[in-house]
Write an enzyme that holds these catalytic residues in place. Structure first.
Site, PDB file in Angstrom:
ATOM      1  N   ASN A 183      -7.614  -2.273  14.369  1.00  0.00           N
ATOM      2  CA  ASN A 183      -8.972  -2.678  13.978  1.00  0.00           C
ATOM      3  C   ASN A 183      -8.936  -3.874  13.029  1.00  0.00           C
ATOM      4  O   ASN A 183      -9.897  -4.128  12.307  1.00  0.00           O
ATOM      5  CB  ASN A 183      -9.714  -1.501  13.331  1.00  0.00           C
ATOM      6  CG  ASN A 183      -9.017  -1.002  12.065  1.00  0.00           C
ATOM      7  OD1 ASN A 183      -8.026  -1.575  11.626  1.00  0.00           O
ATOM      8  ND2 ASN A 183      -9.545   0.058  11.484  1.00  0.00           N
TER       9      ASN A 183
ATOM     10  N   ASP B 174       0.809  -1.218   0.000  1.00  0.00           N
ATOM     11  CA  ASP B 174       0.000   0.000   0.000  1.00  0.00           C
ATOM     12  C   ASP B 174       0.845   1.273   0.000  1.00  0.00           C
ATOM     13  O   ASP B 174       2.066   1.223   0.168  1.00  0.00           O
ATOM     14  CB  ASP B 174      -0.945  -0.002   1.224  1.00  0.00           C
ATOM     15  CG  ASP B 174      -0.245  -0.362   2.528  1.00  0.00           C
ATOM     16  OD1 ASP B 174       0.993  -0.341   2.564  1.00  0.00           O
ATOM     17  OD2 ASP B 174      -0.943  -0.674   3.500  1.00  0.00           O
TER      18      ASP B 174
ATOM     19  N   GLU C  94      -9.646  -1.686   5.266  1.00  0.00           N
ATOM     20  CA  GLU C  94     -10.312  -1.315   6.507  1.00  0.00           C
ATOM     21  C   GLU C  94     -11.574  -2.154   6.732  1.00  0.00           C
ATOM     22  O   GLU C  94     -12.133  -2.708   5.776  1.00  0.00           O
ATOM     23  CB  GLU C  94     -10.716   0.165   6.436  1.00  0.00           C
ATOM     24  CG  GLU C  94      -9.535   1.135   6.374  1.00  0.00           C
ATOM     25  CD  GLU C  94      -8.919   1.415   7.743  1.00  0.00           C
ATOM     26  OE1 GLU C  94      -8.997   0.538   8.638  1.00  0.00           O
ATOM     27  OE2 GLU C  94      -8.357   2.496   7.911  1.00  0.00           O
TER      28      GLU C  94
END
Ligand code: GLP
Length: 252
Positions: A136, A67, A143
């Site tokens: 998370n 990324d 995400e």
């Protein structure tokens, strides 16, 4: 899936570096999927030491990174391009032409994502994909969401990721709000996956990843479906998972 439970970050780094170096030694022209963040830094340092001792050779290695932030130039000290140069590429004999990172400065981000996917497909998937994990449970910058996004895409970073990554920027306002990330399918196409996790802040994410149902709300949980995943984590990151469960998961 195999869990390597290590006493501390140093041991985690050494174990992960061992797995990566075994890959390079057994296949000198390996395609390595590389990750950024604090988690892999120790492993990269260990690989550099072995390279300097003459035990590792990156000459034929091809790397593809997971990324990059949108809007940061390659030279920006906070870009993942800079991170990879500083933490690994400038200290080993990898050919810069063989290192690939998404272009977060592309005028047409959608085309840049497509081009990255076309390139990744031409390689036929990575031999080993290194991953960190977000608090998370994000992997790359995938995400939590209502669905798994397969391919390389532009993502809006969650507030929790922006806050977690703010420590690496002069101020939270300077953390980009978007990134380009490899998608989940691309990550899963790796022949082997090595996920590094260290510290108590990763404990909940690891618990959900390893023991809860697979859901795009916990992106790393998809790793339960991959046939060759090594979780390399310290006791703090694995503190919510009893030893007998670690052993059980390792036998799955
Ligand atoms: C970023 C990266 C991820 C990384 C995560 C965790 O969001 N895109 O690839 O896994 O941070 O970072 P750290 O290892 O610093 O906790």
């Amino acid at each position: 899936m195999r869990i390597y439970k290590e006493p501390d970050y140093k041991a985690v780094s050494r174990r992960a570096a061992n797995l990566i170096s075994a890959q390079i030694i057994s296949k000198p022209n390996s395609i390595l999927g590389l990750a950024t963040g604090s988690s892999p830094i120790g492993a990269y340092q260990q690989l550099i030491m072995w390279y300097q001792k003459g035990d590792l050779d990156f000459r034929e290695v091809i790397s593809v990174n997971l990324d990059e932030y949108v809007g940061l130039s390659k030279k920006d000290p906070q870009s993942y391009h800079s991170f990879m140069k500083e933490q690994l590429f400038d200290s080993v004999n990898i050919d810069p032409k063989n290192t690939h990172i998404p272009n977060g400065m592309a005028k047409d981000l959608v085309s840049a994502c497509k081009d990255y996917d076309t390139f990744l497909s031409s390689l036929g998937g990575t031999d080993l994909q290194l991953l960190g994990i977000g608090e998370n449970a994000h992997i790359g910058f995938n995400e939590p969401s209502n669905f798994f996004e397969s391919n390389t895409h532009v993502v809006h970073l969650s507030q929790s990721t922006i806050e977690a990554n703010a420590r690496l920027f002069p101020s939270i306002d300077l953390v980009p709000k978007q990134a380009i990330t490899m998608g989940i399918l691309t990550i899963l196409q790796a022949k082997k996956i090595v996920l590094i996790a260290s510290g108590p802040k990763k404990a909940q994410a690891l618990y959900q990843t390893l023991l809860e149902p697979i859901t795009p709300n916990v992106p790393a949980s998809i790793l339960q479906l991959h046939k060759d995943v090594s979780i390399v984590a310290d006791e703090a990151a694995l503190c919510l998972i009893p030893d007998e469960l670690c052993t059980k998961i390792s036998k799955r």
